[in-house]
Write an enzyme that holds these catalytic residues in place. Structure first.
Site, mmCIF file in Angstrom:
data_model
loop_
_atom_site.group_PDB
_atom_site.id
_atom_site.type_symbol
_atom_site.label_atom_id
_atom_site.label_comp_id
_atom_site.label_asym_id
_atom_site.label_seq_id
_atom_site.Cartn_x
_atom_site.Cartn_y
_atom_site.Cartn_z
ATOM 1 N N HIS A 63 0.844 -1.191 0.000
ATOM 2 C CA HIS A 63 0.000 0.000 0.000
ATOM 3 C C HIS A 63 0.880 1.243 0.000
ATOM 4 O O HIS A 63 2.106 1.152 0.168
ATOM 5 C CB HIS A 63 -0.976 0.006 1.184
ATOM 6 C CG HIS A 63 -0.341 0.067 2.543
ATOM 7 N ND1 HIS A 63 0.410 -0.965 3.060
ATOM 8 C CD2 HIS A 63 -0.355 1.030 3.503
ATOM 9 C CE1 HIS A 63 0.822 -0.648 4.271
ATOM 10 N NE2 HIS A 63 0.373 0.561 4.556
ATOM 11 N N HIS A 65 1.636 3.870 1.892
ATOM 12 C CA HIS A 65 2.068 4.613 3.070
ATOM 13 C C HIS A 65 3.592 4.623 3.081
ATOM 14 O O HIS A 65 4.240 3.650 2.669
ATOM 15 C CB HIS A 65 1.513 3.995 4.352
ATOM 16 C CG HIS A 65 0.095 4.379 4.619
ATOM 17 N ND1 HIS A 65 -0.710 3.751 5.549
ATOM 18 C CD2 HIS A 65 -0.685 5.372 4.077
ATOM 19 C CE1 HIS A 65 -1.906 4.323 5.568
ATOM 20 N NE2 HIS A 65 -1.918 5.295 4.692
ATOM 21 N N ASP A 67 6.000 4.272 5.174
ATOM 22 C CA ASP A 67 6.833 3.264 5.828
ATOM 23 C C ASP A 67 6.884 1.958 5.039
ATOM 24 O O ASP A 67 7.603 1.032 5.416
ATOM 25 C CB ASP A 67 6.362 2.996 7.259
ATOM 26 C CG ASP A 67 4.902 2.594 7.365
ATOM 27 O OD1 ASP A 67 4.084 3.066 6.562
ATOM 28 O OD2 ASP A 67 4.569 1.804 8.272
ATOM 29 N N HIS A 68 6.159 1.899 3.929
ATOM 30 C CA HIS A 68 6.179 0.708 3.079
ATOM 31 C C HIS A 68 6.781 0.970 1.700
ATOM 32 O O HIS A 68 6.941 0.023 0.925
ATOM 33 C CB HIS A 68 4.770 0.133 2.935
ATOM 34 C CG HIS A 68 4.222 -0.381 4.228
ATOM 35 N ND1 HIS A 68 4.205 -1.724 4.560
ATOM 36 C CD2 HIS A 68 3.699 0.286 5.291
ATOM 37 C CE1 HIS A 68 3.682 -1.869 5.774
ATOM 38 N NE2 HIS A 68 3.373 -0.661 6.233
ATOM 39 N N HIS A 143 -7.252 -1.697 5.569
ATOM 40 C CA HIS A 143 -6.491 -0.668 6.264
ATOM 41 C C HIS A 143 -7.180 0.678 6.050
ATOM 42 O O HIS A 143 -8.313 0.738 5.556
ATOM 43 C CB HIS A 143 -5.051 -0.693 5.715
ATOM 44 C CG HIS A 143 -4.072 0.119 6.492
ATOM 45 N ND1 HIS A 143 -4.081 0.208 7.869
ATOM 46 C CD2 HIS A 143 -3.021 0.894 6.065
ATOM 47 C CE1 HIS A 143 -3.086 0.980 8.255
ATOM 48 N NE2 HIS A 143 -2.439 1.412 7.186
ATOM 49 N N ASP A 213 -0.530 -4.167 6.658
ATOM 50 C CA ASP A 213 -1.393 -3.421 7.560
ATOM 51 C C ASP A 213 -2.863 -3.763 7.319
ATOM 52 O O ASP A 213 -3.372 -3.600 6.205
ATOM 53 C CB ASP A 213 -1.182 -1.924 7.360
ATOM 54 C CG ASP A 213 0.254 -1.497 7.637
ATOM 55 O OD1 ASP A 213 1.135 -2.375 7.681
ATOM 56 O OD2 ASP A 213 0.485 -0.285 7.795
ATOM 57 N N HIS A 271 5.673 -5.491 12.170
ATOM 58 C CA HIS A 271 5.083 -4.157 12.089
ATOM 59 C C HIS A 271 4.824 -3.610 13.492
ATOM 60 O O HIS A 271 3.761 -3.086 13.792
ATOM 61 C CB HIS A 271 3.795 -4.179 11.258
ATOM 62 C CG HIS A 271 3.394 -2.821 10.745
ATOM 63 N ND1 HIS A 271 2.492 -2.025 11.397
ATOM 64 C CD2 HIS A 271 3.776 -2.109 9.653
ATOM 65 C CE1 HIS A 271 2.309 -0.896 10.737
ATOM 66 N NE2 HIS A 271 3.093 -0.937 9.663
#
Length: 306
Positions: A63, A65, A67-68, A143, A213, A271
């Site tokens: 996805h 975001h 942090d990914h 998510h 997530d 995570h």
């Protein structure tokens, strides 16, 4: 060399911390590398773990975001410098592909390195990669934004030949592949030797599900049912279940519940929230109370599935 290995490059949430890097894993299947998510610092950890850029051909982004995927532009730039004329396929949502194209068109303007984008549609279930031994499938996660999970499935293996029977019936080498694939052997006089007399059962195939997530959802359990090893986010412990729900995440107990419902053999949780400054053992204990075969993800951890 393992035939099917999971490499954990990062297992933290939100931002890098003193304990963890953001999400990133590399699946090593028969010496082909497949990256899942690419948080900050991914390429540095990639080097530390002795992985080779030349073997990385596909990147799967769960996805959009940071942090990914914040590690992705830097990783691609490095690969373009090291692998002139190379190619990589990025499996990603459309908006992410558009952002990356803008970035890479500027920074790799004169590069011969080819980036191919495979667009994942929100909520779709699709086989996004296939070769002679492996498939990779998507399935929806739940998510705060569109999010997808990935299942890596080893294809059925060929049957084992019974050498003494092959020799007894003088079977030509040219027929052995078909017999390993399940065919009977027909002699010149028309006699049929059944496959069961010539082979034994193959080694079991294995599978791996990556659940990024997501809220706790029985739909996830249904999608990963029958998978051998499940990675599932476990951002919080159960005392923070309300916060997990509000932020589109799961607790360790909820991750364990998904693995149990799916009939998995092993669960890996990650995570982690940076609030667990003294370690994630409380999350491990909570998960193991429900699903004993639980492992904590950590940077540098490798898990051999075969």
């Amino acid at each position: 060399m393992a035939k099917f290995r999971i490499n954990i490059l990062g297992c933290g949430s939100a931002t890098p911390s003193a304990r963890h890097q953001p999400s990133c894993q590399v699946v090593d299947f028969r010496d082909k590398l497949f990256m899942i998510d690419c948080g900050e610092g991914a390429q540095s950890q990639f080097r530390r773990m002795g992985l080779k850029f030349s073997r990385l051909g596909h990147i799967f982004i769960s996805h959009l975001h940071g942090d990914h995927m914040f590690g992705l532009p830097g990783l691609l730039s490095t690969m373009a410098l090291h692998d002139v004329g190379g190619r990589i396929t990025i499996h990603i949502f459309r908006e992410g592909a558009e952002l990356l194209k803008t970035w890479m068109d500027y920074f790799l303007r004169e590069s011969a390195f080819e980036i191919v984008y495979d667009i994942i549609e929100p909520g779709e279930r699709r086989t996004v990669y296939e070769d002679d031994g492996l498939t990779v499938e998507t399935f929806p996660l739940y998510h705060r934004t569109a999010c997808t999970g990935f299942i890596f499935r080893e294809k059925p293996k060929p049957r084992h030949l019974k050498g003494e029977m092959v020799k007894f019936h003088s079977i030509p080498v040219a027929q052995l592949k078909a017999i390993r694939d399940g065919a009977d052997y027909v002699k010149a006089d028309g006699t049929v030797i059944p496959n069961a007399a010539l082979t034994s059962d193959p080694d079991p195939s294995v599978s791996y599900a990556y659940c990024s997530d997501t809220l706790h959802s029985l739909r996830v359990a249904a999608d990963v049912a029958g998978v051998d090893t499940v990675y599932h986010e476990a951002t919080y412990d159960s005392s923070l279940e309300k916060q997990a729900r509000e932020r589109g995440h799961s607790t360790a107990a909820q991750a364990a519940d998904i693995a149990a419902r799916a009939g998995a053999s092993r669960l890996v949780i990650g995570h982690f929230s940076k609030r667990y400054t003294s370690g994630e053992e409380p999350l491990l204990e909570e998960a193991r109370a429900i699903f004993p075969a639980t492992t904590l993800a950590r940077e540098g951890l490798t898990i051999d599935l075969i």
